[in-house]
Design a protein around this motif. Structure first.
Motif, PDB file in Angstrom:
ATOM      1  N   LEU A 164       0.825  -1.213   0.000  1.00  0.00           N
ATOM      2  CA  LEU A 164       0.000   0.000   0.000  1.00  0.00           C
ATOM      3  C   LEU A 164       0.861   1.266   0.000  1.00  0.00           C
ATOM      4  O   LEU A 164       1.891   1.337   0.657  1.00  0.00           O
ATOM      5  CB  LEU A 164      -0.868   0.002   1.258  1.00  0.00           C
ATOM      6  N   VAL A 165       0.392   2.247  -0.755  1.00  0.00           N
ATOM      7  CA  VAL A 165       1.005   3.574  -0.763  1.00  0.00           C
ATOM      8  C   VAL A 165      -0.089   4.553  -0.335  1.00  0.00           C
ATOM      9  O   VAL A 165      -1.238   4.410  -0.750  1.00  0.00           O
ATOM     10  CB  VAL A 165       1.497   3.935  -2.188  1.00  0.00           C
ATOM     11  N   ILE A 166       0.259   5.504   0.506  1.00  0.00           N
ATOM     12  CA  ILE A 166      -0.713   6.545   0.874  1.00  0.00           C
ATOM     13  C   ILE A 166      -0.250   7.843   0.234  1.00  0.00           C
ATOM     14  O   ILE A 166       0.950   8.132   0.197  1.00  0.00           O
ATOM     15  CB  ILE A 166      -0.808   6.695   2.407  1.00  0.00           C
ATOM     16  N   ALA A 167      -1.188   8.615  -0.305  1.00  0.00           N
ATOM     17  CA  ALA A 167      -0.833   9.930  -0.850  1.00  0.00           C
ATOM     18  C   ALA A 167      -1.562  10.997  -0.034  1.00  0.00           C
ATOM     19  O   ALA A 167      -2.796  10.989   0.034  1.00  0.00           O
ATOM     20  CB  ALA A 167      -1.231  10.034  -2.315  1.00  0.00           C
ATOM     21  N   TYR A 168      -0.775  11.850   0.601  1.00  0.00           N
ATOM     22  CA  TYR A 168      -1.374  12.985   1.309  1.00  0.00           C
ATOM     23  C   TYR A 168      -1.514  14.130   0.315  1.00  0.00           C
ATOM     24  O   TYR A 168      -0.513  14.650  -0.189  1.00  0.00           O
ATOM     25  CB  TYR A 168      -0.504  13.416   2.495  1.00  0.00           C
ATOM     26  N   GLU A 169      -2.774  14.480   0.024  1.00  0.00           N
ATOM     27  CA  GLU A 169      -3.023  15.538  -0.950  1.00  0.00           C
ATOM     28  C   GLU A 169      -4.003  16.543  -0.357  1.00  0.00           C
ATOM     29  O   GLU A 169      -5.223  16.335  -0.422  1.00  0.00           O
ATOM     30  CB  GLU A 169      -3.637  14.953  -2.224  1.00  0.00           C
ATOM     31  N   PRO A 170      -3.499  17.630   0.231  1.00  0.00           N
ATOM     32  CA  PRO A 170      -4.421  18.640   0.730  1.00  0.00           C
ATOM     33  C   PRO A 170      -5.238  19.194  -0.431  1.00  0.00           C
ATOM     34  O   PRO A 170      -4.669  19.593  -1.452  1.00  0.00           O
ATOM     35  CB  PRO A 170      -3.499  19.703   1.331  1.00  0.00           C
ATOM     36  N   VAL A 171      -6.564  19.136  -0.316  1.00  0.00           N
ATOM     37  CA  VAL A 171      -7.435  19.461  -1.446  1.00  0.00           C
ATOM     38  C   VAL A 171      -7.182  20.884  -1.943  1.00  0.00           C
ATOM     39  O   VAL A 171      -7.205  21.155  -3.139  1.00  0.00           O
ATOM     40  CB  VAL A 171      -8.921  19.260  -1.042  1.00  0.00           C
ATOM     41  N   GLN A 190       3.964  12.841   8.970  1.00  0.00           N
ATOM     42  CA  GLN A 190       4.366  12.250  10.248  1.00  0.00           C
ATOM     43  C   GLN A 190       3.129  11.765  11.011  1.00  0.00           C
ATOM     44  O   GLN A 190       3.125  10.691  11.603  1.00  0.00           O
ATOM     45  CB  GLN A 190       5.084  13.318  11.055  1.00  0.00           C
ATOM     46  N   TYR A 191       2.072  12.560  10.924  1.00  0.00           N
ATOM     47  CA  TYR A 191       0.832  12.180  11.592  1.00  0.00           C
ATOM     48  C   TYR A 191       0.289  10.872  11.004  1.00  0.00           C
ATOM     49  O   TYR A 191      -0.083   9.945  11.731  1.00  0.00           O
ATOM     50  CB  TYR A 191      -0.219  13.301  11.457  1.00  0.00           C
ATOM     51  N   ILE A 192       0.275  10.802   9.675  1.00  0.00           N
ATOM     52  CA  ILE A 192      -0.250   9.594   9.012  1.00  0.00           C
ATOM     53  C   ILE A 192       0.617   8.385   9.368  1.00  0.00           C
ATOM     54  O   ILE A 192       0.109   7.305   9.670  1.00  0.00           O
ATOM     55  CB  ILE A 192      -0.305   9.804   7.478  1.00  0.00           C
ATOM     56  N   ARG A 193       1.932   8.582   9.378  1.00  0.00           N
ATOM     57  CA  ARG A 193       2.821   7.452   9.691  1.00  0.00           C
ATOM     58  C   ARG A 193       2.586   6.974  11.126  1.00  0.00           C
ATOM     59  O   ARG A 193       2.540   5.780  11.404  1.00  0.00           O
ATOM     60  CB  ARG A 193       4.290   7.836   9.464  1.00  0.00           C
ATOM     61  N   THR A 203       6.541  -2.066  11.931  1.00  0.00           N
ATOM     62  CA  THR A 203       7.159  -2.628  10.710  1.00  0.00           C
ATOM     63  C   THR A 203       6.485  -2.013   9.489  1.00  0.00           C
ATOM     64  O   THR A 203       7.151  -1.555   8.555  1.00  0.00           O
ATOM     65  CB  THR A 203       7.029  -4.162  10.680  1.00  0.00           C
ATOM     66  N   LEU A 204       5.164  -1.959   9.533  1.00  0.00           N
ATOM     67  CA  LEU A 204       4.455  -1.366   8.396  1.00  0.00           C
ATOM     68  C   LEU A 204       4.662   0.151   8.337  1.00  0.00           C
ATOM     69  O   LEU A 204       4.925   0.705   7.269  1.00  0.00           O
ATOM     70  CB  LEU A 204       2.955  -1.692   8.443  1.00  0.00           C
ATOM     71  N   SER A 205       4.579   0.811   9.479  1.00  0.00           N
ATOM     72  CA  SER A 205       4.686   2.285   9.436  1.00  0.00           C
ATOM     73  C   SER A 205       6.068   2.722   8.976  1.00  0.00           C
ATOM     74  O   SER A 205       6.229   3.774   8.368  1.00  0.00           O
ATOM     75  CB  SER A 205       4.354   2.898  10.797  1.00  0.00           C
ATOM     76  N   ASP A 206       7.046   1.889   9.215  1.00  0.00           N
ATOM     77  CA  ASP A 206       8.412   2.215   8.816  1.00  0.00           C
ATOM     78  C   ASP A 206       8.636   1.981   7.318  1.00  0.00           C
ATOM     79  O   ASP A 206       9.460   2.629   6.691  1.00  0.00           O
ATOM     80  CB  ASP A 206       9.364   1.331   9.636  1.00  0.00           C
ATOM     81  N   SER A 207       7.886   1.032   6.746  1.00  0.00           N
ATOM     82  CA  SER A 207       8.143   0.699   5.336  1.00  0.00           C
ATOM     83  C   SER A 207       7.140   1.349   4.382  1.00  0.00           C
ATOM     84  O   SER A 207       7.410   1.465   3.186  1.00  0.00           O
ATOM     85  CB  SER A 207       8.110  -0.822   5.137  1.00  0.00           C
ATOM     86  N   ILE A 208       5.995   1.795   4.890  1.00  0.00           N
ATOM     87  CA  ILE A 208       4.953   2.311   3.992  1.00  0.00           C
ATOM     88  C   ILE A 208       5.399   3.630   3.355  1.00  0.00           C
ATOM     89  O   ILE A 208       6.008   4.471   4.012  1.00  0.00           O
ATOM     90  CB  ILE A 208       3.612   2.476   4.748  1.00  0.00           C
ATOM     91  N   ARG A 209       5.105   3.759   2.060  1.00  0.00           N
ATOM     92  CA  ARG A 209       5.479   5.005   1.386  1.00  0.00           C
ATOM     93  C   ARG A 209       4.314   5.998   1.442  1.00  0.00           C
ATOM     94  O   ARG A 209       3.180   5.646   1.125  1.00  0.00           O
ATOM     95  CB  ARG A 209       5.873   4.716  -0.058  1.00  0.00           C
ATOM     96  N   ILE A 210       4.644   7.208   1.840  1.00  0.00           N
ATOM     97  CA  ILE A 210       3.631   8.267   1.893  1.00  0.00           C
ATOM     98  C   ILE A 210       4.070   9.363   0.923  1.00  0.00           C
ATOM     99  O   ILE A 210       5.136   9.972   1.079  1.00  0.00           O
ATOM    100  CB  ILE A 210       3.466   8.819   3.329  1.00  0.00           C
ATOM    101  N   LEU A 211       3.245   9.574  -0.111  1.00  0.00           N
ATOM    102  CA  LEU A 211       3.556  10.558  -1.145  1.00  0.00           C
ATOM    103  C   LEU A 211       2.875  11.876  -0.810  1.00  0.00           C
ATOM    104  O   LEU A 211       1.803  11.896  -0.208  1.00  0.00           O
ATOM    105  CB  LEU A 211       3.029  10.103  -2.513  1.00  0.00           C
ATOM    106  N   ASP A 231       7.999  10.438   0.942  1.00  0.00           N
ATOM    107  CA  ASP A 231       8.663   9.365   0.187  1.00  0.00           C
ATOM    108  C   ASP A 231       8.418   9.450  -1.310  1.00  0.00           C
ATOM    109  O   ASP A 231       8.688   8.487  -2.038  1.00  0.00           O
ATOM    110  CB  ASP A 231       8.146   8.002   0.678  1.00  0.00           C
ATOM    111  N   GLY A 232       7.869  10.559  -1.758  1.00  0.00           N
ATOM    112  CA  GLY A 232       7.614  10.672  -3.186  1.00  0.00           C
ATOM    113  C   GLY A 232       6.491  11.657  -3.423  1.00  0.00           C
ATOM    114  O   GLY A 232       6.089  12.391  -2.512  1.00  0.00           O
TER     115      GLY A 232
END
Ligand code: PGA
Length: 252
Positions: A164-171, A190-193, A203-211, A231-232
Motif C-alpha cells: 500500500l502507498v498513501i498519498a497525502y493531498e491537501p485538497v 508524520q501524523y499519518i505514519r 514494521t508497516l509504518s516504517d516501510s509504507i510510502r507516503i507521497l 517518500d515521493g
C-alpha cells in the motif's frame, strides 16, 4: 529514512487521447532511462492504458490506473474491474482521489472496498487522503486524516498492506498552484505514519510510502523530498509534460 524507495507518480486525470498519451510516454521513458533507485508510475485515462503499456514495456516506468470498481465483473455500466486493469498492464491503481470524492461520491467505505479489490490481484493501491481548505482553517486537518486513514484501511491485516502507498493531498493545494509548505506536508505525513503505527505496528509504518500531492513542480520537489516522512509525489498538472515530469523524477 532513505530505506524507502521513492515513488514519483503522475496522474494524467482526464487529459490525453491514446495517441497523445503514447507520445508523452515515449518522451518520458527516454528522459528517465538513467534515473535509478526510484519507482516511477504514470496513470493515463483508461482509454490509453493498453497503448501506453506497449510503449513503456521494458522501461523503468510502471503503469497505473486512476480508479477501479470493486466487483470482478457484472452488469455495472461504465465500470472497470481490478482484473481488467491488470490485463491492460497496470501495476498500480489510485484510489479515493479527492476529485472522485468531490464529484463522484467516493467515500471512505468505497475506498475500503476498492483497496480489497486491488489487493486481490496484486495491484498496488495508492490511497489518497487530505483535508479541504475549510477543514484546515477549522483546525480539523488531523481529525480528517484520522477518519480517512482509519476507515479506508479498516479490517485489513498487516500482511495485506505491505504494497500500500498513501498519498497525502491537501485538497486546497491540488491544481491551485498553492503547495503545502514543507513543514505542513511533513507534519501531515508524520501524523499519518504514526497513525499507521498505531493501527498496524512499526514494521508497516516504517516501510509504507507516503507521497505528497498538490501542485508539485520541478521547483519544489527537492525541498519536499528532503523531509524525512515524504517518500515521493503524486503529480497532476506537471506530469502531463515529459520534460517537467522527468525533472521531478530526477529531483536529486
Ligand atoms: P496537481 O494535482 O499536481 O495538478 O496539483 C495533484 C493530484 O491531483 O494528484
Amino acid at each position: 529514512m532513505q530505506h524507502r524507495t521513492p515513488l514519483i507518480a503522475g496522474n494524467w486525470k482526464m487529459y490525453k487521447t491514446s495517441s497523445e498519451a503514447m507520445e508523452t510516454a515515449a518522451q518520458l521513458i527516454k528522459r528517465v532511462a538513467d534515473a535509478d533507485t526510484i519507482d516511477i508510475m504514470i496513470a493515463p485515462p483508461y482509454t490509453a492504458l493498453e497503448s501506453v503499456a506497449a510503449v513503456i514495456k521494458d522501461s523503468c516506468v510502471s503503469l497505473g490506473a486512476q480508479d477501479l470498481f470493486w466487483e470482478t465483473e457484472g452488469a455495472y455500466t461504465g465500470q472497470i474491474s481490478a482484473e481488467m486493469l491488470v490485463a491492460a498492464g497496470c501495476r498500480y491503481v489510485i484510489i479515493g482521489h479527492s476529485e472522485r470524492r468531490q464529484y463522484f461520491g467516493e467515500t471512505d467505505e468505497t475506498v475500503n472496498k476498492k483497496i480489497k479489490a486491488a489487493l486481490r490481484v496484486d495491484l498496488k493501491p495508492v490511497v489518497c487522503v487530505g483535508e479541504t481548505e475549510a477543514e484546515r482553517e477549522a483546525g480539523q486537518t488531523f481529525s480528517v486524516l484520522d477518519k480517512q486513514v482509519r476507515m479506508g484501511l479498516d479490517k485489513y491485516f498487516i500482511d495485506d498492506l505491505t504494497s500500500l502507498v498513501i498519498a497525502y493531498e491537501p485538497v486546497w493545494a491540488i491544481g491551485t498552484g498553492k503547495t503545502a509548505t514543507e513543514e505542513q506536508a511533513q507534519e501531515a505525513h508524520q501524523y499519518i505514519r504514526s497513525l499507521v503505527e498505531e493501527l498496524y505496528g512499526n514494521t508497516l509504518s516504517d516501510s509504507i510510502r507516503i507521497l505528497y500531492g498538490g501542485s508539485v513542480k520541478p521547483e519544489n520537489i527537492t525541498g519536499l523530498m528532503a523531509r524525512p516522512d515524504i517518500d515521493g509525489a503524486l503529480v497532476g498538472g506537471a506530469s502531463l509534460d515529459a520534460e517537467s515530469f522527468s525533472k521531478i523524477v530526477k529531483f536529486r
